[in-house]
Design a protein around this motif. Structure first.
Motif, PDB file in Angstrom:
ATOM      1  N   THR A  81      28.676  38.712  37.490  1.00 52.55           N
ATOM      2  CA  THR A  81      28.803  37.507  38.412  1.00 52.55           C
ATOM      3  C   THR A  81      30.238  37.208  38.458  1.00 52.55           C
ATOM      4  O   THR A  81      30.756  36.653  39.414  1.00 52.55           O
ATOM      5  N   ALA A  82      30.864  37.327  37.301  1.00 51.53           N
ATOM      6  CA  ALA A  82      32.244  36.843  37.105  1.00 51.53           C
ATOM      7  C   ALA A  82      33.116  37.706  38.299  1.00 51.53           C
ATOM      8  O   ALA A  82      34.128  37.260  38.899  1.00 51.53           O
ATOM      9  N   ARG A  83      32.782  38.986  38.268  1.00 49.03           N
ATOM     10  CA  ARG A  83      33.455  39.933  38.881  1.00 49.03           C
ATOM     11  C   ARG A  83      33.198  39.659  40.189  1.00 49.03           C
ATOM     12  O   ARG A  83      34.318  39.492  41.218  1.00 49.03           O
ATOM     13  N   LYS A  84      31.942  39.257  40.685  1.00 50.51           N
ATOM     14  CA  LYS A  84      31.656  38.966  42.041  1.00 50.51           C
ATOM     15  C   LYS A  84      32.371  37.718  42.446  1.00 50.51           C
ATOM     16  O   LYS A  84      32.967  37.635  43.743  1.00 50.51           O
ATOM     17  N   ALA A  85      32.473  36.947  41.619  1.00 49.50           N
ATOM     18  CA  ALA A  85      33.045  35.288  41.964  1.00 49.50           C
ATOM     19  C   ALA A  85      34.517  35.763  42.183  1.00 49.50           C
ATOM     20  O   ALA A  85      35.233  35.180  43.107  1.00 49.50           O
ATOM     21  N   GLU A  86      35.296  36.453  41.364  1.00 45.76           N
ATOM     22  CA  GLU A  86      36.733  36.791  41.670  1.00 45.76           C
ATOM     23  C   GLU A  86      36.696  37.522  42.917  1.00 45.76           C
ATOM     24  O   GLU A  86      37.899  37.324  43.549  1.00 45.76           O
ATOM     25  N   GLU A  87      36.061  38.641  43.164  1.00 46.38           N
ATOM     26  CA  GLU A  87      36.025  39.157  44.522  1.00 46.38           C
ATOM     27  C   GLU A  87      36.024  38.151  45.848  1.00 46.38           C
ATOM     28  O   GLU A  87      36.603  38.286  46.627  1.00 46.38           O
ATOM     29  N   LEU A  88      35.057  37.289  45.484  1.00 45.95           N
ATOM     30  CA  LEU A  88      34.827  36.423  46.476  1.00 45.95           C
ATOM     31  C   LEU A  88      36.048  35.115  46.692  1.00 45.95           C
ATOM     32  O   LEU A  88      36.445  35.054  47.810  1.00 45.95           O
TER      33      LEU A  88
END
Length: 165
Positions: A81-88
Motif C-alpha cells: 500500500t505504501a509503495r502504491k501510494a508513493e507511485e500515485l
C-alpha cells in the motif's frame, strides 16, 4: 420512669436469647459436619496431566504461528500500500508538471503567428497538440486549428474530445 429501667433489661435479655440460639446453630453445624463423609481422594494421573499440558502447548504454538503469518501478511500489505501510494504521488507530481508545461506551451504558441503555430503544432504528437490547444483560449485555438490541413485538424479535434468530453 420505670419504663426507662425496664428497656435496658429487655435489651440484655434479648441479646442473651439471640446468642444462645446462635450457639445452638453452631453446635448443629458441627454435628452435621462430623456426620458428612470425607470427600474421595483426588486421583491424579501425572502422565495424563502432562499429555494435556503438551496438547495445550501445541495449540498455543500453532496459534502463535498463525498470528505470525497474519502479522507478516499485514506487513506485506502495508508495504504494498505504501509503495502504491508513493507511485500515485509520483504520478500526480508528473501530471502537475505536465499541466504546467502544457500551460506554458499554450501561452507560447498563442503568442506566435497563426500559420507558424499551426505548422509547429502539426509536427508534434496529436495528443500533445490537442492538450496545448485545449489550454488556449478558444478564440486563439480556433484559428490555429483552422490553419492546419483538414485531416490533421480533424485528428487533433478527435484527440481534444478525448481530453475534454
Amino acid at each position: 420512669m420505670q419504663k426507662a429501667r425496664i428497656l435496658p433489661v429487655l435489651m440484655v435479655l434479648f441479646s442473651i436469647s439471640v446468642a444462645a440460639r446462635a450457639g445452638e446453630k453452631v453446635v448443629q453445624l458441627d454435628d452435621l459436619l462430623s456426620q458428612t463423609p470425607p470427600p474421595p481422594p483426588v486421583k491424579l494421573d501425572v502422565n495424563q496431566t502432562f499429555d494435556e499440558l503438551d496438547e495445550w502447548e501445541r495449540g498455543l504454538y500453532e496459534r502463535e504461528k498463525e498470528m505470525e503469518a497474519q502479522r507478516l501478511a499485514a506487513e506485506r500489505a502495508a508495504a504494498e500500500t505504501a509503495r502504491k501510494a508513493e507511485e500515485l504521488a509520483e504520478r500526480e507530481r508528473q501530471l502537475e508538471h505536465q499541466k504546467v508545461s502544457i500551460r506554458k506551451l499554450s501561452q507560447l504558441y498563442s503568442a506566435m503567428e497563426t500559420d507558424r503555430a499551426a505548422a509547429t503544432l502539426a509536427r508534434l504528437p496529436q495528443e500533445r497538440s490537442a492538450a496545448i490547444l485545449l489550454a488556449m483560449a478558444p478564440d486563439r485555438a480556433g484559428p490555429i486549428l483552422g490553419a492546419m490541413p483538414i485531416d490533421l485538424a480533424q485528428k487533433i479535434a478527435d484527440e481534444m474530445v478525448k481530453f475534454d468530453p
